[in-house]
Design a protein around this motif. Sequence first.
Motif, PDB file in Angstrom:
ATOM      1  N   THR A 225       0.816  -1.205   0.000  1.00 60.99           N
ATOM      2  CA  THR A 225       0.000   0.000   0.000  1.00 60.99           C
ATOM      3  C   THR A 225       0.847   1.251   0.000  1.00 60.99           C
ATOM      4  OG1 THR A 225      -0.143   0.065   2.408  1.00 60.99           O
ATOM      5  CG2 THR A 225      -1.855  -1.159   1.258  1.00 60.99           C
ATOM      6  N   LEU A 226       2.113   1.146   0.390  1.00 55.63           N
ATOM      7  CA  LEU A 226       2.968   2.326   0.447  1.00 55.63           C
ATOM      8  C   LEU A 226       3.585   2.684  -0.897  1.00 55.63           C
ATOM      9  CD1 LEU A 226       4.814   1.604   3.792  1.00 55.63           C
ATOM     10  CD2 LEU A 226       3.234   3.482   3.354  1.00 55.63           C
ATOM     11  N   LEU A 227       3.616   1.746  -1.828  1.00 56.30           N
ATOM     12  CA  LEU A 227       4.393   1.968  -3.034  1.00 56.30           C
ATOM     13  C   LEU A 227       3.744   2.946  -4.005  1.00 56.30           C
ATOM     14  CD1 LEU A 227       5.756  -1.613  -3.754  1.00 56.30           C
ATOM     15  CD2 LEU A 227       6.935   0.320  -2.716  1.00 56.30           C
ATOM     16  N   ALA A 228       2.420   2.938  -4.137  1.00 52.06           N
ATOM     17  CA  ALA A 228       1.797   3.721  -5.190  1.00 52.06           C
ATOM     18  C   ALA A 228       1.642   5.207  -4.881  1.00 52.06           C
ATOM     19  CB  ALA A 228       0.469   3.092  -5.571  1.00 52.06           C
ATOM     20  N   PRO A 229       0.873   5.607  -3.851  1.00 55.35           N
ATOM     21  CA  PRO A 229       0.581   7.035  -3.704  1.00 55.35           C
ATOM     22  C   PRO A 229       1.770   7.868  -3.246  1.00 55.35           C
ATOM     23  CG  PRO A 229      -0.289   5.831  -1.836  1.00 55.35           C
ATOM     24  CD  PRO A 229       0.218   4.803  -2.804  1.00 55.35           C
ATOM     25  N   ASN A 230       2.770   7.242  -2.709  1.00 55.98           N
ATOM     26  CA  ASN A 230       3.906   7.984  -2.162  1.00 55.98           C
ATOM     27  C   ASN A 230       5.128   7.940  -3.080  1.00 55.98           C
ATOM     28  OD1 ASN A 230       2.315   6.321  -0.175  1.00 55.98           O
ATOM     29  ND2 ASN A 230       3.073   7.897   1.201  1.00 55.98           N
ATOM     30  N   ALA A 231       4.974   7.376  -4.276  1.00 53.98           N
ATOM     31  CA  ALA A 231       6.120   7.175  -5.165  1.00 53.98           C
ATOM     32  C   ALA A 231       6.285   8.363  -6.104  1.00 53.98           C
ATOM     33  CB  ALA A 231       5.940   5.893  -5.964  1.00 53.98           C
ATOM     34  N   PHE A 232       7.530   8.754  -6.335  1.00 58.34           N
ATOM     35  CA  PHE A 232       7.842   9.910  -7.164  1.00 58.34           C
ATOM     36  C   PHE A 232       8.889   9.537  -8.209  1.00 58.34           C
ATOM     37  CE2 PHE A 232       6.345  11.301  -3.104  1.00 58.34           C
ATOM     38  CZ  PHE A 232       5.528  12.392  -3.362  1.00 58.34           C
ATOM     39  N   ALA A 233       8.714  10.056  -9.408  1.00 58.55           N
ATOM     40  CA  ALA A 233       9.641   9.763 -10.496  1.00 58.55           C
ATOM     41  C   ALA A 233      10.927  10.550 -10.329  1.00 58.55           C
ATOM     42  CB  ALA A 233       8.988  10.101 -11.834  1.00 58.55           C
ATOM     43  N   GLY A 234      12.002  10.003 -10.860  1.00 59.68           N
ATOM     44  CA  GLY A 234      13.262  10.727 -10.885  1.00 59.68           C
ATOM     45  C   GLY A 234      13.255  11.798 -11.956  1.00 59.68           C
ATOM     46  N   ALA A 235      14.224  12.687 -11.894  1.00 61.71           N
ATOM     47  CA  ALA A 235      14.395  13.708 -12.924  1.00 61.71           C
ATOM     48  C   ALA A 235      14.982  13.078 -14.176  1.00 61.71           C
ATOM     49  CB  ALA A 235      15.316  14.808 -12.397  1.00 61.71           C
ATOM     50  N   PRO A 236      14.888  13.746 -15.328  1.00 60.81           N
ATOM     51  CA  PRO A 236      15.568  13.234 -16.512  1.00 60.81           C
ATOM     52  C   PRO A 236      17.046  12.973 -16.216  1.00 60.81           C
ATOM     53  CG  PRO A 236      14.128  15.047 -17.109  1.00 60.81           C
ATOM     54  CD  PRO A 236      14.122  14.971 -15.609  1.00 60.81           C
ATOM     55  N   GLY A 237      17.532  11.828 -16.646  1.00 60.01           N
ATOM     56  CA  GLY A 237      18.923  11.472 -16.396  1.00 60.01           C
ATOM     57  C   GLY A 237      19.158  10.701 -15.128  1.00 60.01           C
ATOM     58  N   ALA A 238      18.117  10.551 -14.283  1.00 59.70           N
ATOM     59  CA  ALA A 238      18.274   9.760 -13.050  1.00 59.70           C
ATOM     60  C   ALA A 238      18.558   8.307 -13.411  1.00 59.70           C
ATOM     61  CB  ALA A 238      17.028   9.870 -12.186  1.00 59.70           C
ATOM     62  N   ASN A 239      19.244   7.617 -12.502  1.00 58.63           N
ATOM     63  CA  ASN A 239      19.582   6.219 -12.723  1.00 58.63           C
ATOM     64  C   ASN A 239      18.314   5.366 -12.603  1.00 58.63           C
ATOM     65  OD1 ASN A 239      20.526   3.550 -12.563  1.00 58.63           O
ATOM     66  ND2 ASN A 239      22.412   4.161 -11.540  1.00 58.63           N
ATOM     67  N   PRO A 240      17.870   4.720 -13.686  1.00 61.39           N
ATOM     68  CA  PRO A 240      16.612   3.959 -13.627  1.00 61.39           C
ATOM     69  C   PRO A 240      16.685   2.727 -12.739  1.00 61.39           C
ATOM     70  CG  PRO A 240      17.749   3.566 -15.703  1.00 61.39           C
ATOM     71  CD  PRO A 240      18.505   4.662 -15.011  1.00 61.39           C
ATOM     72  N   ASN A 241      17.883   2.323 -12.378  1.00 63.17           N
ATOM     73  CA  ASN A 241      18.053   1.143 -11.534  1.00 63.17           C
ATOM     74  C   ASN A 241      18.067   1.469 -10.044  1.00 63.17           C
ATOM     75  OD1 ASN A 241      18.353  -0.584 -13.837  1.00 63.17           O
ATOM     76  ND2 ASN A 241      20.454   0.175 -14.048  1.00 63.17           N
ATOM     77  N   GLN A 242      17.950   2.748  -9.721  1.00 64.30           N
ATOM     78  CA  GLN A 242      17.999   3.178  -8.319  1.00 64.30           C
ATOM     79  C   GLN A 242      16.613   3.584  -7.838  1.00 64.30           C
ATOM     80  OE1 GLN A 242      21.522   2.037  -7.712  1.00 64.30           O
ATOM     81  NE2 GLN A 242      21.013   3.549  -6.137  1.00 64.30           N
ATOM     82  N   ASN A 243      16.334   3.306  -6.580  1.00 61.44           N
ATOM     83  CA  ASN A 243      15.050   3.649  -5.970  1.00 61.44           C
ATOM     84  C   ASN A 243      15.286   3.876  -4.480  1.00 61.44           C
ATOM     85  OD1 ASN A 243      12.345   4.082  -5.528  1.00 61.44           O
ATOM     86  ND2 ASN A 243      11.728   1.947  -5.774  1.00 61.44           N
ATOM     87  N   THR A 244      14.986   5.067  -3.995  1.00 65.81           N
ATOM     88  CA  THR A 244      15.342   5.471  -2.639  1.00 65.81           C
ATOM     89  C   THR A 244      14.101   5.580  -1.761  1.00 65.81           C
ATOM     90  OG1 THR A 244      17.198   6.734  -3.554  1.00 65.81           O
ATOM     91  CG2 THR A 244      16.569   7.207  -1.277  1.00 65.81           C
ATOM     92  N   LEU A 245      14.210   5.146  -0.519  1.00 71.62           N
ATOM     93  CA  LEU A 245      13.142   5.295   0.465  1.00 71.62           C
ATOM     94  C   LEU A 245      13.504   6.433   1.416  1.00 71.62           C
ATOM     95  CD1 LEU A 245      10.506   4.321   1.794  1.00 71.62           C
ATOM     96  CD2 LEU A 245      11.883   2.674   3.101  1.00 71.62           C
ATOM     97  N   VAL A 246      12.615   7.425   1.535  1.00 71.19           N
ATOM     98  CA  VAL A 246      12.823   8.572   2.423  1.00 71.19           C
ATOM     99  C   VAL A 246      11.816   8.481   3.570  1.00 71.19           C
ATOM    100  CG1 VAL A 246      12.828  11.080   2.626  1.00 71.19           C
ATOM    101  CG2 VAL A 246      13.647  10.002   0.509  1.00 71.19           C
ATOM    102  N   LEU A 247      12.309   8.408   4.795  1.00 69.58           N
ATOM    103  CA  LEU A 247      11.477   8.291   5.984  1.00 69.58           C
ATOM    104  C   LEU A 247      11.649   9.527   6.859  1.00 69.58           C
ATOM    105  CD1 LEU A 247      12.257   4.584   6.920  1.00 69.58           C
ATOM    106  CD2 LEU A 247      10.325   5.438   5.576  1.00 69.58           C
TER     107      LEU A 247
END
Length: 561
Positions: free
Chosen positions: A52-74
């Motif tokens: 339930t946490l993945l969809a509404p709280n997810a944000f896309a990276g800027a152009p050029g961001a590493n597509p293989n990276q995904n960060t959790l901010v708490l």
Amino acid sequence: MFSSSVDRAALPAPPPPPGAALPTLKITTKQALTTSPASKPLTVTHALTAATLLAPNAFAGAPGANPNQNTLVLYDVTGEWGWLGEAYAVMAGNLVTHGSKYTMHPAVNYVSGEINSYTGLIYIGSTYGEPLPTALLNDVLATTKPVLWMNDNIWQLTAQATDFATQYGFTPTYFDFSNTLTVTYKGVALERNALAVPSGLLQTVINDPTKAQVLAVATNDTGGTINWATRGANLTYIGEVPFAYTGPNDRYLAAVDFVSQISNPSMPARKRALVRIEDVGPDADPTELRAIADYLYSVNAPFSVAVIPYYVDPNGYYNNGVPQYIHMYQSPAVVSALKYMQSKGGTLIMHGYTHQYSNIDDPYSGVSADDFEFYLSHINSANYVILDTPVPVDSASWAQGRITSGLLELSRAGLTKPTIFEPPHYAASAIDYQVFNSNFSALYQRGLFAAGWCPNGNCGTGTPNYTEAYGEFYPYLVRDIFGTVVIPEQLGNVELVEFNNNPPRFPADILYSANCNTVIQDVVQSFFFHPYLDISYLEQIVSGLQAMGYTFVPASVIKQG
């Protein structure tokens, strides 16, 4: 445009901890709610799952961001100052987008195993005694993924560990309240505002130098040094929240670099620069514009031009009491100069419609280029410019009307339609920013946000509280919480005299700030310049940045990542 030693609308620091000593045991939820220095009942929800946490709280990276990276901010949410947690998380999240996509939500909603969906984790401890879930503590201790932990509640992690010092090679010890005003990182001395001092700086000690190292040190006014940032194994620790009381030469820049290391460990090391010619309206001097274009072209420095389509002086402030209105098409010499600037490497961007609001002082004169357009402001008794609220008529249709009218003015003058927008004085409402985003491919600005917009990390579902507005500047391309690609500007501009408690700012000051920004991997050195100033100031800054190894590129290149 405003510049100061403390960025306008800077966030405050959390309240001071109850004492210098750290708790010796993990704080339970009950303890947290009674010992937090500014406590109120806990109102967050725990019954969440990773899905339930993945969809509404997810944000896309800027152009050029590493597509293989995904960060959790708490972040923290409890207590009277819990609103700061969301604001700090927004600032961190905006920065993360340069390297990766991300998800943000309150730390208390963390569920077991959640870190497995991410490549790195950032936790901002702004509330002393936040009731952190045992699952979060256990997962942080078990993971080998990079973790950045800021400020409070590190003692909960040490208490949960079997042997924290052995695992990470360092130990958090106590809060230091000495007057530490300088943070040295990568050999560069950065500023720490005195307003942050009362909140303390949590000190660490290195137990095993083969496992841990001090990354940055803070120096107090008597020459003593303490650890500001420490890294042991995969854990990087900053002893305060570095998003409070930020400024152009601030330790915030070191924190930006640490965020980058989490969001994209393979961040490129490019050295690029931007220059923007500011506040060019129908009243501009065509000779000055052509001279600037010739110079920048001669030194191979592509540039942007911030164009105000319609000049308005509703009260005749600069015209002997007689109102004055000038459409761009009524200034053919300026239009010709703008086209000439384009032929010399200039990119036209739209800088508001009139760059002023109504017939009131907002806060200066009611005249184009002087005042805000989408926001109300005033000058207080201490001579500071205070941001108040969005203008009374603010709405999506009103903002769209301003954009449509401005684009029409440029079209009538025979100028190409800009794809980049710069909000006047970098201030607008959440509604306005969404309108800008639907009309342009990027903004060229510093961000302005309001607390309450992102409950549980789900931005856009809350009501912005403009009495708790805050700003952020970026040293590289980001995608902000409105989904907007933002081209950076962080070095400011030349100001020859003091105004509203802002000291004069000369080329040497801008180059000094640029040197502070060199601590950031992949930094874009970005400033703006008013064409009515002596061109020698522009020459000093451009040549100085080029001597530092930076190459000027068009804003369109930065926009691509």
